[in-house]
Design an enzyme around this catalytic site. Sequence first.
Site, mmCIF file in Angstrom:
data_model
loop_
_atom_site.group_PDB
_atom_site.id
_atom_site.type_symbol
_atom_site.label_atom_id
_atom_site.label_comp_id
_atom_site.label_asym_id
_atom_site.label_seq_id
_atom_site.Cartn_x
_atom_site.Cartn_y
_atom_site.Cartn_z
ATOM 1 N N GLY A 12 0.817 -1.216 0.000
ATOM 2 C CA GLY A 12 0.000 0.000 0.000
ATOM 3 C C GLY A 12 0.846 1.258 0.000
ATOM 4 O O GLY A 12 0.533 2.234 0.682
ATOM 5 N N ALA A 43 2.347 3.120 -5.275
ATOM 6 C CA ALA A 43 2.028 2.219 -6.395
ATOM 7 C C ALA A 43 0.794 1.377 -6.074
ATOM 8 O O ALA A 43 -0.117 1.247 -6.905
ATOM 9 C CB ALA A 43 3.219 1.320 -6.704
ATOM 10 N N LYS A 76 3.667 22.414 -10.444
ATOM 11 C CA LYS A 76 5.029 22.258 -10.972
ATOM 12 C C LYS A 76 5.001 22.469 -12.486
ATOM 13 O O LYS A 76 4.279 21.769 -13.200
ATOM 14 C CB LYS A 76 5.522 20.836 -10.632
ATOM 15 C CG LYS A 76 6.897 20.512 -11.181
ATOM 16 C CD LYS A 76 7.327 19.101 -10.806
ATOM 17 C CE LYS A 76 8.594 18.694 -11.517
ATOM 18 N NZ LYS A 76 8.882 17.256 -11.416
ATOM 19 N N LEU A 107 8.162 0.160 -7.415
ATOM 20 C CA LEU A 107 9.570 -0.178 -7.187
ATOM 21 C C LEU A 107 9.823 -1.674 -7.274
ATOM 22 O O LEU A 107 10.965 -2.097 -7.460
ATOM 23 C CB LEU A 107 10.010 0.361 -5.820
ATOM 24 C CG LEU A 107 9.929 1.897 -5.691
ATOM 25 C CD1 LEU A 107 10.212 2.329 -4.254
ATOM 26 C CD2 LEU A 107 10.890 2.583 -6.656
ATOM 27 N N THR A 137 9.979 10.251 -12.948
ATOM 28 C CA THR A 137 9.262 9.371 -13.880
ATOM 29 C C THR A 137 8.544 8.194 -13.200
ATOM 30 O O THR A 137 7.739 7.517 -13.837
ATOM 31 C CB THR A 137 10.245 8.785 -14.918
ATOM 32 O OG1 THR A 137 11.405 8.333 -14.230
ATOM 33 C CG2 THR A 137 10.634 9.814 -15.944
ATOM 34 N N ILE A 187 6.246 7.664 -10.631
ATOM 35 C CA ILE A 187 4.784 7.632 -10.459
ATOM 36 C C ILE A 187 4.122 7.550 -11.844
ATOM 37 O O ILE A 187 3.170 6.793 -12.047
ATOM 38 C CB ILE A 187 4.309 8.862 -9.652
ATOM 39 C CG1 ILE A 187 4.867 8.763 -8.225
ATOM 40 C CG2 ILE A 187 2.786 8.965 -9.640
ATOM 41 C CD1 ILE A 187 4.633 9.989 -7.359
HETATM 42 C C1 LIG Z 1 15.184 8.838 -3.280
HETATM 43 C C2 LIG Z 1 13.944 8.655 -4.073
HETATM 44 C C3 LIG Z 1 13.245 9.766 -4.533
HETATM 45 C C4 LIG Z 1 12.099 9.589 -5.321
HETATM 46 N N1 LIG Z 1 11.454 10.671 -5.833
HETATM 47 C C5 LIG Z 1 10.426 10.485 -6.695
HETATM 48 C C6 LIG Z 1 9.761 11.587 -7.291
HETATM 49 O O1 LIG Z 1 10.061 12.753 -7.017
HETATM 50 N N2 LIG Z 1 8.767 11.329 -8.174
HETATM 51 C C7 LIG Z 1 8.381 10.063 -8.491
HETATM 52 O O2 LIG Z 1 7.514 9.877 -9.346
HETATM 53 N N3 LIG Z 1 8.957 9.003 -7.885
HETATM 54 C C8 LIG Z 1 9.954 9.184 -7.013
HETATM 55 N N4 LIG Z 1 10.534 8.110 -6.417
HETATM 56 C C9 LIG Z 1 9.944 6.791 -6.583
HETATM 57 C C10 LIG Z 1 8.738 6.672 -5.655
HETATM 58 O O3 LIG Z 1 9.111 6.931 -4.331
HETATM 59 C C11 LIG Z 1 8.147 5.284 -5.729
HETATM 60 O O4 LIG Z 1 8.015 4.880 -7.051
HETATM 61 C C12 LIG Z 1 6.775 5.274 -5.100
HETATM 62 O O5 LIG Z 1 6.835 5.755 -3.796
HETATM 63 C C13 LIG Z 1 6.159 3.904 -5.126
HETATM 64 O O6 LIG Z 1 6.738 3.061 -4.205
HETATM 65 P P1 LIG Z 1 6.075 1.630 -4.042
HETATM 66 O O7 LIG Z 1 4.635 1.804 -3.709
HETATM 67 O O8 LIG Z 1 6.421 0.807 -5.215
HETATM 68 O O9 LIG Z 1 6.869 1.003 -2.815
HETATM 69 P P2 LIG Z 1 6.809 1.330 -1.235
HETATM 70 O O10 LIG Z 1 6.492 2.739 -0.942
HETATM 71 O O11 LIG Z 1 8.076 0.769 -0.681
HETATM 72 O O12 LIG Z 1 5.588 0.463 -0.713
HETATM 73 C C14 LIG Z 1 5.690 -0.919 -0.483
HETATM 74 C C15 LIG Z 1 4.429 -1.394 0.209
HETATM 75 O O13 LIG Z 1 4.486 -2.809 0.335
HETATM 76 C C16 LIG Z 1 4.159 -3.150 1.670
HETATM 77 N N5 LIG Z 1 4.796 -4.421 2.004
HETATM 78 C C17 LIG Z 1 6.065 -4.818 1.735
HETATM 79 N N6 LIG Z 1 6.290 -6.056 2.215
HETATM 80 C C18 LIG Z 1 5.115 -6.475 2.775
HETATM 81 C C19 LIG Z 1 4.703 -7.634 3.459
HETATM 82 N N7 LIG Z 1 5.518 -8.676 3.678
HETATM 83 N N8 LIG Z 1 3.434 -7.694 3.926
HETATM 84 C C20 LIG Z 1 2.565 -6.660 3.733
HETATM 85 N N9 LIG Z 1 2.907 -5.525 3.092
HETATM 86 C C21 LIG Z 1 4.170 -5.432 2.631
HETATM 87 C C22 LIG Z 1 4.669 -1.981 2.497
HETATM 88 O O14 LIG Z 1 4.061 -1.931 3.776
HETATM 89 C C23 LIG Z 1 4.239 -0.826 1.609
HETATM 90 O O15 LIG Z 1 2.881 -0.531 1.848
HETATM 91 C C24 LIG Z 1 11.644 8.273 -5.604
HETATM 92 C C25 LIG Z 1 12.326 7.168 -5.096
HETATM 93 C C26 LIG Z 1 13.466 7.346 -4.343
HETATM 94 C C27 LIG Z 1 14.194 6.142 -3.834
#
Ligand SMILES: Cc1cc2nc3c(=O)[nH]c(=O)nc-3n(C[C@H](O)[C@H](O)[C@H](O)COP(=O)(O)OP(=O)(O)OC[C@H]3O[C@@H](n4cnc5c(N)ncnc54)[C@H](O)[C@@H]3O)c2cc1C
Length: 496
Positions: free
Chosen positions: A14, A17, A79, A328, A339, A341
């Site tokens: 959650g 993504a 932006k 990710l 890029t 999101i």
């Molecule tokens: C330094 C940095 C800067 C960034 N800046 C930007 C930006 O300016 N613009 C942009 O578009 N993107 C940016 N990004 C990318 C962006 O942060 C991510 O693409 C976005 O936050 C999506 O992350 P996610 O949901 O894939 O993963 P996460 O935020 O890591 O979410 C993972 C989810 O999985 C859950 N989970 C994991 N394992 C388990 C388990 N075993 N059981 C239950 N739940 C679990 C976690 O609780 C969490 O809810 C940046 C990334 C980084 C590293």
Amino acid sequence: MTAQVIKKVVIAGGGTAGWCAAAGLSRLMGPLLDITLIESADIGIIGVGEATIPTIRTFHALINVDEQDFMKATNGTFKLGIDFENWARDGDHYFHSFGVTGKAPWMAPFHNLWLEARAQGFGGSFDDYSLELQAARAGKFQIHKNLPLSYAYQFDAGLYGKYLRKLSEATGVKRIEDNITGVDQNPETGFITALILASGEVVEGDLFIDCTGFRGLLIEQTLKAGWEDWGHWLPTDRALAVQTRSDKPIKPSTRVIAHGEGWRWRIPLQTRVGNGLIYSSAYLSDEEAEERLRTLLDEPMVAEPRLVKYKTGRRKTFWDKNCIAMGLSSSFVEPLESTSIHLFQRSVLHLVQNFPFFGVTDALAAHYNDLSLQELEYARDFVILHYKLNQRPETFWKDRAAMAVPDDLQARIDLFRESGVAFQGPGELFRVDSWAQVMFGQRLEPRGWHRFGAFMNREELTGVFDGLKKTVDHFVAQMTPHDAFIKQYCPTTVER
Ligand SMILES: Cc1cc2nc3c(=O)[nH]c(=O)nc-3n(C[C@H](O)[C@H](O)[C@H](O)COP(=O)(O)OP(=O)(O)OC[C@H]3O[C@@H](n4cnc5c(N)ncnc54)[C@H](O)[C@@H]3O)c2cc1C
């Protein structure tokens, strides 16, 4: 009629993504699906994605997001582009704006006309002809039907997730807060059949979306899709993120400022500023990075810096069996051009357009994987371009200038250098204007260009440039300061 086979969709994770997937699928295909999202409070989210690009507005329009409501709830600002400082050399300054620069006939883009004028000794700065760029520099913004600005948002990533959660739950998404501790697979096909939770609950599904972040709980730890590493092109692997007070007027742009071993960002929100130092741990230690961040910050910190480790690259397969990785867990380019999101919102839309109602087929998965890979590689190459074309003296930067880049990117660089031709590939995110702005900004000087400008005499040509500049200046003068616009249009409901 054949029965629908895939109905129960389970989203693991959650973060931004996961909630984008939940909101997109439920609001676009709700009545046909039964959607459950599982997230873990213990593990939390990465929480750093706060800057976006204009395509987010298309996603929002499709899922019916009310802009003012969303901006108020997420501490949002507007932006108009990205302000690059010190990239090709220390002291350099250029802007990647989201709009169109100038105006051109079908024959060739505007930068060719500008190159022709420059060769004849006039034409001013390339920046003079972009409305978004000039508005951002003046700190101004406006939404008006006669002023179609191309814009995106900057917001609090945690609040954005909560906002999407509210929308998703209102359209029937079931949320479970627990840790996923096991994954059941069909012993013959390897298809995932259920996720096992710490509570002992078993969540069965037909299709699983892996949004568990870099760990890739389903796509990697279970299905072993494999990882293609891009560290040789994009070697930054750490960020020190910190929030500061907001003491300056809020500009409608993100700042990205190069330093000796990477770069740092400054993303202004309504009540605070998001900052981060990006670096490569092969060139700079965490201690040195923290010291550097503290000396470079423009405003006082409101919390201690947080270290975020990441890797650049992609899963070898995004859709494998009945599992699709988004966010990710599927790939990471690196945050320079915001890029990420965009890419997973595209993934959600690709899935909506190619949903396996009557069962997963290899052909459908391959089609989805091809679409996703092409878009991802275009975005990757655009980001690598900023690193490759630099003239900075530090080892980190010299190594980037010397590295071999993907063949397609090298061909684009050669094409622009030799003939001034820039293009937008089929399905590619970044337009010709973006490529031209960054190539000029990184000091790539074309040896040639299209000479359609030579069809005009000097007086006609000067008239074109003067007219374009006057129009930009006129519109910028009519706009409202960004702060004042936000106060009146979408003041945050977030407590200071
Ligand atoms: C330094 C940095 C800067 C960034 N800046 C930007 C930006 O300016 N613009 C942009 O578009 N993107 C940016 N990004 C990318 C962006 O942060 C991510 O693409 C976005 O936050 C999506 O992350 P996610 O949901 O894939 O993963 P996460 O935020 O890591 O979410 C993972 C989810 O999985 C859950 N989970 C994991 N394992 C388990 C388990 N075993 N059981 C239950 N739940 C679990 C976690 O609780 C969490 O809810 C940046 C990334 C980084 C590293």
